[in-house]
Design a protein around this motif. Structure first.
Motif, PDB file in Angstrom:
ATOM      1  N   ASP A 173     -17.663   4.339 -42.802  1.00 50.77           N
ATOM      2  CA  ASP A 173     -18.417   4.011 -44.011  1.00 50.77           C
ATOM      3  C   ASP A 173     -18.253   5.151 -45.019  1.00 50.77           C
ATOM      4  OD1 ASP A 173     -20.306   3.584 -46.000  1.00 50.77           O
ATOM      5  OD2 ASP A 173     -21.847   2.870 -44.619  1.00 50.77           O
ATOM      6  N   PRO A 174     -17.594   4.901 -46.168  1.00 55.79           N
ATOM      7  CA  PRO A 174     -17.346   5.993 -47.122  1.00 55.79           C
ATOM      8  C   PRO A 174     -18.624   6.604 -47.683  1.00 55.79           C
ATOM      9  CG  PRO A 174     -16.784   3.862 -48.091  1.00 55.79           C
ATOM     10  CD  PRO A 174     -17.046   3.619 -46.642  1.00 55.79           C
ATOM     11  N   LEU A 175     -19.682   5.826 -47.794  1.00 59.66           N
ATOM     12  CA  LEU A 175     -20.939   6.368 -48.302  1.00 59.66           C
ATOM     13  C   LEU A 175     -21.572   7.311 -47.280  1.00 59.66           C
ATOM     14  CD1 LEU A 175     -22.484   3.214 -50.021  1.00 59.66           C
ATOM     15  CD2 LEU A 175     -20.983   4.969 -50.984  1.00 59.66           C
ATOM     16  N   ARG A 176     -21.463   6.943 -46.020  1.00 62.15           N
ATOM     17  CA  ARG A 176     -21.995   7.831 -44.983  1.00 62.15           C
ATOM     18  C   ARG A 176     -21.179   9.112 -44.899  1.00 62.15           C
ATOM     19  NH1 ARG A 176     -23.409   4.521 -40.110  1.00 62.15           N
ATOM     20  NH2 ARG A 176     -25.147   4.006 -41.474  1.00 62.15           N
ATOM     21  N   ARG A 177     -19.882   9.010 -45.163  1.00 56.68           N
ATOM     22  CA  ARG A 177     -19.047  10.216 -45.168  1.00 56.68           C
ATOM     23  C   ARG A 177     -19.539  11.194 -46.237  1.00 56.68           C
ATOM     24  NH1 ARG A 177     -13.645   9.113 -43.103  1.00 56.68           N
ATOM     25  NH2 ARG A 177     -12.858  10.979 -44.128  1.00 56.68           N
ATOM     26  N   ILE A 178     -19.888  10.677 -47.409  1.00 56.49           N
ATOM     27  CA  ILE A 178     -20.415  11.544 -48.464  1.00 56.49           C
ATOM     28  C   ILE A 178     -21.695  12.221 -47.984  1.00 56.49           C
ATOM     29  CG2 ILE A 178     -21.411  11.596 -50.783  1.00 56.49           C
ATOM     30  CD1 ILE A 178     -19.542   9.261 -51.500  1.00 56.49           C
ATOM     31  N   HIS A 228     -33.554   5.098 -39.941  1.00 56.15           N
ATOM     32  CA  HIS A 228     -32.304   4.847 -39.223  1.00 56.15           C
ATOM     33  C   HIS A 228     -31.087   5.302 -40.022  1.00 56.15           C
ATOM     34  CE1 HIS A 228     -29.260   2.986 -36.725  1.00 56.15           C
ATOM     35  NE2 HIS A 228     -28.784   2.381 -37.799  1.00 56.15           N
ATOM     36  N   LEU A 229     -31.059   5.011 -41.324  1.00 49.65           N
ATOM     37  CA  LEU A 229     -29.900   5.396 -42.128  1.00 49.65           C
ATOM     38  C   LEU A 229     -29.710   6.903 -42.135  1.00 49.65           C
ATOM     39  CD1 LEU A 229     -30.109   3.015 -45.233  1.00 49.65           C
ATOM     40  CD2 LEU A 229     -28.399   2.991 -43.398  1.00 49.65           C
ATOM     41  N   SER A 230     -30.810   7.628 -42.228  1.00 45.19           N
ATOM     42  CA  SER A 230     -30.717   9.087 -42.243  1.00 45.19           C
ATOM     43  C   SER A 230     -30.313   9.627 -40.876  1.00 45.19           C
ATOM     44  CB  SER A 230     -32.053   9.695 -42.677  1.00 45.19           C
ATOM     45  OG  SER A 230     -32.391   9.286 -43.991  1.00 45.19           O
ATOM     46  N   ARG A 231     -30.837   9.034 -39.817  1.00 44.10           N
ATOM     47  CA  ARG A 231     -30.466   9.478 -38.468  1.00 44.10           C
ATOM     48  C   ARG A 231     -28.977   9.275 -38.216  1.00 44.10           C
ATOM     49  NH1 ARG A 231     -35.062   8.415 -33.937  1.00 44.10           N
ATOM     50  NH2 ARG A 231     -33.483   9.621 -32.808  1.00 44.10           N
ATOM     51  N   ALA A 232     -28.436   8.189 -38.774  1.00 45.52           N
ATOM     52  CA  ALA A 232     -27.042   7.831 -38.501  1.00 45.52           C
ATOM     53  C   ALA A 232     -26.042   8.736 -39.210  1.00 45.52           C
ATOM     54  CB  ALA A 232     -26.794   6.377 -38.900  1.00 45.52           C
ATOM     55  N   ILE A 233     -26.500   9.583 -40.122  1.00 52.34           N
ATOM     56  CA  ILE A 233     -25.567  10.451 -40.852  1.00 52.34           C
ATOM     57  C   ILE A 233     -24.747  11.296 -39.884  1.00 52.34           C
ATOM     58  CG2 ILE A 233     -25.390  12.412 -42.442  1.00 52.34           C
ATOM     59  CD1 ILE A 233     -27.846  11.292 -43.903  1.00 52.34           C
ATOM     60  N   THR A 234     -25.397  11.837 -38.862  1.00 50.03           N
ATOM     61  CA  THR A 234     -24.675  12.696 -37.916  1.00 50.03           C
ATOM     62  C   THR A 234     -24.365  11.979 -36.600  1.00 50.03           C
ATOM     63  OG1 THR A 234     -26.766  13.640 -37.116  1.00 50.03           O
ATOM     64  CG2 THR A 234     -25.625  14.824 -38.882  1.00 50.03           C
ATOM     65  N   HIS A 235     -24.257  10.656 -36.646  1.00 53.28           N
ATOM     66  CA  HIS A 235     -23.911   9.923 -35.430  1.00 53.28           C
ATOM     67  C   HIS A 235     -22.431  10.055 -35.087  1.00 53.28           C
ATOM     68  CE1 HIS A 235     -27.515   6.933 -34.920  1.00 53.28           C
ATOM     69  NE2 HIS A 235     -27.823   8.188 -34.669  1.00 53.28           N
ATOM     70  N   ARG A 236     -21.546   9.771 -36.061  1.00 48.15           N
ATOM     71  CA  ARG A 236     -20.119   9.666 -35.759  1.00 48.15           C
ATOM     72  C   ARG A 236     -19.283  10.546 -36.682  1.00 48.15           C
ATOM     73  NH1 ARG A 236     -19.546   3.033 -35.247  1.00 48.15           N
ATOM     74  NH2 ARG A 236     -21.069   2.764 -33.544  1.00 48.15           N
ATOM     75  N   LEU A 237     -18.431  11.342 -36.091  1.00 46.54           N
ATOM     76  CA  LEU A 237     -17.491  12.152 -36.856  1.00 46.54           C
ATOM     77  C   LEU A 237     -16.538  11.246 -37.626  1.00 46.54           C
ATOM     78  CD1 LEU A 237     -15.965  14.783 -37.574  1.00 46.54           C
ATOM     79  CD2 LEU A 237     -14.832  14.625 -35.343  1.00 46.54           C
ATOM     80  N   TYR A 238     -16.366  11.527 -38.926  1.00 44.97           N
ATOM     81  CA  TYR A 238     -15.486  10.754 -39.802  1.00 44.97           C
ATOM     82  C   TYR A 238     -15.825   9.264 -39.747  1.00 44.97           C
ATOM     83  CZ  TYR A 238     -12.824  15.098 -39.661  1.00 44.97           C
ATOM     84  OH  TYR A 238     -12.447  16.418 -39.723  1.00 44.97           O
ATOM     85  N   TYR A 255     -20.928  15.077 -45.703  1.00 42.47           N
ATOM     86  CA  TYR A 255     -20.458  16.274 -46.403  1.00 42.47           C
ATOM     87  C   TYR A 255     -21.622  17.025 -47.052  1.00 42.47           C
ATOM     88  CZ  TYR A 255     -15.936  13.900 -45.919  1.00 42.47           C
ATOM     89  OH  TYR A 255     -14.824  13.261 -45.435  1.00 42.47           O
ATOM     90  N   ILE A 256     -22.624  16.285 -47.506  1.00 42.47           N
ATOM     91  CA  ILE A 256     -23.805  16.927 -48.090  1.00 42.47           C
ATOM     92  C   ILE A 256     -24.557  17.721 -47.020  1.00 42.47           C
ATOM     93  CG2 ILE A 256     -26.057  16.505 -49.156  1.00 42.47           C
ATOM     94  CD1 ILE A 256     -24.774  14.031 -50.512  1.00 42.47           C
ATOM     95  N   ILE A 257     -24.715  17.121 -45.849  1.00 40.50           N
ATOM     96  CA  ILE A 257     -25.434  17.813 -44.773  1.00 40.50           C
ATOM     97  C   ILE A 257     -24.678  19.066 -44.350  1.00 40.50           C
ATOM     98  CG2 ILE A 257     -26.292  17.631 -42.408  1.00 40.50           C
ATOM     99  CD1 ILE A 257     -27.891  16.048 -44.514  1.00 40.50           C
ATOM    100  N   LEU A 306     -20.983  10.384 -56.558  1.00 37.03           N
ATOM    101  CA  LEU A 306     -21.350  11.663 -55.956  1.00 37.03           C
ATOM    102  C   LEU A 306     -22.625  12.219 -56.589  1.00 37.03           C
ATOM    103  CD1 LEU A 306     -17.874  13.424 -55.635  1.00 37.03           C
ATOM    104  CD2 LEU A 306     -19.223  12.414 -53.798  1.00 37.03           C
ATOM    105  N   HIS A 307     -22.717  12.085 -57.907  1.00 35.41           N
ATOM    106  CA  HIS A 307     -23.922  12.558 -58.596  1.00 35.41           C
ATOM    107  C   HIS A 307     -25.147  11.795 -58.111  1.00 35.41           C
ATOM    108  CE1 HIS A 307     -26.881  12.449 -61.939  1.00 35.41           C
ATOM    109  NE2 HIS A 307     -26.607  13.739 -61.996  1.00 35.41           N
ATOM    110  N   ASP A 308     -25.026  10.469 -58.020  1.00 35.85           N
ATOM    111  CA  ASP A 308     -26.152   9.653 -57.563  1.00 35.85           C
ATOM    112  C   ASP A 308     -26.527   9.974 -56.119  1.00 35.85           C
ATOM    113  OD1 ASP A 308     -26.173   8.466 -60.030  1.00 35.85           O
ATOM    114  OD2 ASP A 308     -25.140   6.636 -59.388  1.00 35.85           O
TER     115      ASP A 308
END
Length: 395
Positions: free
Chosen positions: A154-159, A141-151, A162-164, A231-233
């Protein structure tokens, strides 16, 4: 078609103009291509969308890479008491084609599956475009949610987003078997692509040779920053060690400034107006080893945005027909306003419209700061003025 750097079946639908034969890829978190394709929020997206249309009209050898946001930015509605209501509705786009390309990108050390969808250029009159999604059954679920909402808030999801966009977009190009001559970042959201290229080439000069950067933010404090170790982690830098990242970006300390890194990993940057160019050069002048900052004034694709009736009348010098057409369009707008607010506007009155993404720094109250002048404008019966404020704030 001849000259396209993309492999079939993703190649350009037109013959590449020899003047624009240099291959290029354009990374953007949002693209406002058409209202039915709801993967945008504001001006950054409208610039990017018009860029894709204009590049096609000029027959450039360029493609776009963005994100396929499952729920878009959000749907703006009204509640029972007419207050703003935020709704997230899942979007579906039958006009996108499945490329059949899937790959994994590490996020926080965890492999995340990414799929690329394709938008052929003839759908909306753009260059070929690819959109990345993690909303796949293979992901948790956490991985699926990365591209759920623009901006995402959640600051961690925003990172992760950007990686994707960046590292994922770079990985897509590898899957396609291409290495464009120019990698264009529309803001620094796709910066992780630079570290993917650095890993592949082992040379910061090879990174700088490829990358260019469009900066939008007029205040240094407004540029995105994150904790370096975080960011490194999160694997934002891929497999590049932190000490190496510090060395190639020249950023010491605990805070990583995305825009500063982009300015140091690109060979050229542009601001979005002449004045913004002056502001940007002054803003960054105290930072050594940044690339030159020029300016390209923001614009929109005229073929798409101009009303044919108004433009035809203007070219013919037919002022009366132009005024009639403009009044018709104002009446259509005022129908929408009346439907939402119950207020009837006069199509013959001068109408000032502020319609933007609603954020404080965009100064929606600017016209009211001289309150006496404002009152004299709206209370002048001989020369009536009416004002519409419209906007979409962060949810």
């Amino acid at each position: 078609m001849s000259g396209s750097f993309l492999p079939k079946p993703f190649s350009h639908a037109y013959e590449i103009d020899p003047k624009f034969s240099k291959s290029a890829v354009y990374f953007s978190c949002e693209f406002a291509i058409d209202q039915i394709f709801k993967i945008y929020s504001g001006g950054l997206g409208f610039l990017a969308g018009s860029h894709m249309r204009s590049a096609a009209a000029l027959r450039q050898n360029l493609c776009g890479i963005g994100m396929l946001w499952t729920y878009g930015y959000y749907d703006q509605a009204r509640g029972e008491e007419r207050e703003m209501a935020v709704q997230f509705r899942k979007k579906q786009y039958a006009f996108l084609q499945d490329t059949g390309i899937k790959f994994q990108v590490p996020v926080h050390g965890h492999p995340v599956w990414v799929k690329a969808m394709f938008l052929p250029g003839d759908i909306f009159g753009t260059v070929p475009m690819f959109f990345l999604t993690t909303d796949l059954e293979e992901n948790d679920h956490l991985s699926r949610a990365i591209t759920h909402r623009l901006y995402d808030n959640d600051p961690l999801r925003r990172i992760a987003q950007y990686i994707i966009l960046g590292a994922g977009g770079a990985r897509l190009l590898e899957e396609l078997g291409v290495d464009p001559e120019v990698w264009h970042l529309n803001e620094a959201h796709g910066l992780s692509a630079a570290f993917r290229v650095f890993e592949r080439t082992g040379s910061v000069d090879e990174v700088k040779k490829r990358f260019v950067f469009t900066t939008h933010t007029p205040e240094e404090a407004g540029n995105e920053k994150h904790d370096f170790k975080l960011l490194h982690d999160f694997t934002f830098f891929g497999n590049t060690p932190m000490d190496t990242v510090r060395g190639i970006t020249g950023i010491d300390g605990e805070v990583f400034n995305h825009s500063l890194a982009a300015l140091r990993l690109s060979h050229l940057s542009n601001a979005v107006s002449k004045l913004h160019g002056d502001v940007s050069r002054k803003m960054w002048e105290h930072y050594p080893n940044i690339c030159p900052i020029t300016h390209v004034t923001n614009a929109q694709n005229a073929r798409f945005w101009k009303d044919k009736g108004i433009e035809g009348s203007r070219l013919e010098g037919d002022i009366e027909t132009l005024k009639t057409r403009k009044r018709e369009l104002k009446a259509q707008l005022f129908q929408t306003v009346a439907n939402q607010t119950g207020k009837l506007f006069n199509p013959d009155a001068l109408t000032i419209v502020w319609a933007r993404r609603f954020a404080g720094y965009k100064r929606p109250d600017l016209i009211t700061r001289d309150i006496r002048l404002f009152r004299s404008l709206v209370n002048n019966n001989e020369r009536p003025v009416q004002i519409i404020w419209a906007g979409k704030p962060y949810p």
